[in-house]
Design an enzyme around this catalytic site. Structure first.
Site, mmCIF file in Angstrom:
data_model
loop_
_atom_site.group_PDB
_atom_site.id
_atom_site.type_symbol
_atom_site.label_atom_id
_atom_site.label_comp_id
_atom_site.label_asym_id
_atom_site.label_seq_id
_atom_site.Cartn_x
_atom_site.Cartn_y
_atom_site.Cartn_z
ATOM 1 N N HIS A 167 0.838 -1.210 0.000
ATOM 2 C CA HIS A 167 0.000 0.000 0.000
ATOM 3 C C HIS A 167 0.875 1.264 0.000
ATOM 4 C CE1 HIS A 167 -3.023 -3.037 0.745
ATOM 5 N NE2 HIS A 167 -2.262 -3.464 1.745
ATOM 6 N N GLU A 209 -1.950 0.289 8.047
ATOM 7 C CA GLU A 209 -1.120 -0.787 7.504
ATOM 8 C C GLU A 209 0.043 -0.208 6.704
ATOM 9 O OE1 GLU A 209 -3.168 -3.370 4.822
ATOM 10 O OE2 GLU A 209 -1.409 -4.632 4.460
ATOM 11 N N GLU A 253 1.724 -11.526 5.612
ATOM 12 C CA GLU A 253 0.742 -10.790 6.413
ATOM 13 C C GLU A 253 1.197 -11.003 7.854
ATOM 14 O OE1 GLU A 253 -1.792 -9.021 5.277
ATOM 15 O OE2 GLU A 253 -2.354 -9.800 3.310
ATOM 16 N N HIS A 292 2.877 -6.885 4.532
ATOM 17 C CA HIS A 292 1.478 -6.500 4.783
ATOM 18 C C HIS A 292 1.087 -6.839 6.217
ATOM 19 C CE1 HIS A 292 0.102 -5.739 0.567
ATOM 20 N NE2 HIS A 292 1.190 -6.454 0.308
HETATM 21 ZN ZN ZN Z 1 -2.069 -5.286 2.688
#
Ligand code: ZN
Length: 319
Positions: free
Chosen positions: A109, A146, A283, A201
């Site tokens: 992101h 995030e 993640e 992430h």
């Molecule tokens: Zn993400």
């Protein structure tokens, strides 16, 4: 934050090897074994991972790392393998074990994506499909985004990996107003001829869903996507990263995806489909779970996360 649409590659247990490695680890590194055994316990027969440990793990916590937008995908994850050849990142050896190696870190992101919704919503071709250029990512309930998290972990990783002699490149460093798009993120790793790429992430799952998972590319050959050459090395990279993450953080793999292995294979992510070099996503936890969020917002924990990921990369690259 992950995306919808996992694929369902069958698990590939490697029990024989694991048993042998268990003995080796027990004999050599009791500290590391602690974390590894916990991973094993959580993973059931999914197979544990854990490289020969260089550093004792933290006392295992009761947490299960998480990630969540993908909670509806529950492909049985492949089994992490162990290896005794790993070298620790940031071990202070200064040996330059990664001299000549290129590592691309992809901080997921972008902190400014939310200001550029029209740009990031534009569809890009990921070979198998068309998907949004990028997404805003998730955040903790208290508003820690995030995108801030991924950049922080990426910076910590860069420091550790450069100490080992690696050339480290980012796909973005908070220096762009938005994006890049997922296809460009893949292209950056490809053009750098990266030896390994890791996309950082954190997930946005439900409360109680905890733990980390590593996402591996599935085999696709459609349009611009052809992962045939990277599936195997990416799996090896992902197994090392998952094992080191468990060992260094003391955390267990996701309790909501991956069948306890901490590994999930997917064919719907442009960043993986379009990669021509070994690449995985991680993640690191679930920002929407209060216990995971307490870790994700801790600088000390992020340092351990960065170390765990980096040691996995070193282990993969130093053979
Ligand atoms: Zn993400």
């Amino acid at each position: 934050m992950s995306y919808v649409g996992p694929d369902f590659d069958p698990p590939q247990p490697r029990r024989g090897r694991r048993r042998v490695l268990t003995v080796g680890l027990a004999a050599l590194v009791p500290g590391a074994l602690l974390g590894w055994v916990m991973y094993e316990a959580v993973g059931g027969d999914g197979g544990g991972s854990g490289n020969a440990a260089v550093q004792p793990s933290q006392a295992p916590s009761d947490e299960t790392p998480t990630d969540s937008t993908t909670s509806d995908d529950k492909p049985p994850g492949p089994t992490p393998t162990t290896d005794s050849t790993s070298a620790p990142a940031g071990s202070g050896s200064g040996s330059g074990s990664l001299d000549g190696k290129v590592v691309v870190i992809d901080p997921g992101h972008n902190p400014n994506n939310f200001r550029h919704t029209s740009e990031i919503n534009r569809k890009v071709n990921i070979g198998t499909n068309w998907k949004e250029c990028d997404t805003t990512g998730t955040s903790t309930n208290d508003g820690y985004s995030e995108a801030e998290f991924t950049l922080d972990v990426a910076h910590r990783m860069r420091t550790l990996l450069e100490k080992q002699g690696a050339t480290v490149k980012f796909t973005q460093d908070g220096d762009r107003s938005w994006g890049p798009c997922v296809d460009e993120r893949a292209e950056i790793g490809n053009k750098a001829h990266a030896d390994a790429v890791v996309s950082i992430h954190a997930d946005g799952a439900g409360s109680g869903q905890r733990g980390f998972h590593v996402i591996l590319p599935g085999k696709v050959d459609e349009g611009a996507a052809n992962t045939g050459a990277i599936v195997a090395p990416s799996r090896a990279l992902g197994e090392r990263v998952a094992g080191s993450f468990v060992r260094v953080t003391g955390d267990a793999p996701s309790n909501y995806i991956g069948g306890g292995t901490g590994l999930v294979t997917r064919k719907d992510l442009g960043g993986l489909n379009l990669s021509t070099v070994p690449k995985v996503f991680i993640e690191c936890g679930n920002m929407r779970d209060s216990k995971d969020a307490a870790q994700l917002t801790s600088g000390a924990w992020r340092q351990k996360a960065a170390q765990g990921i980096s040691e996995g990369i070193v282990s993969f690259l130093v053979k």
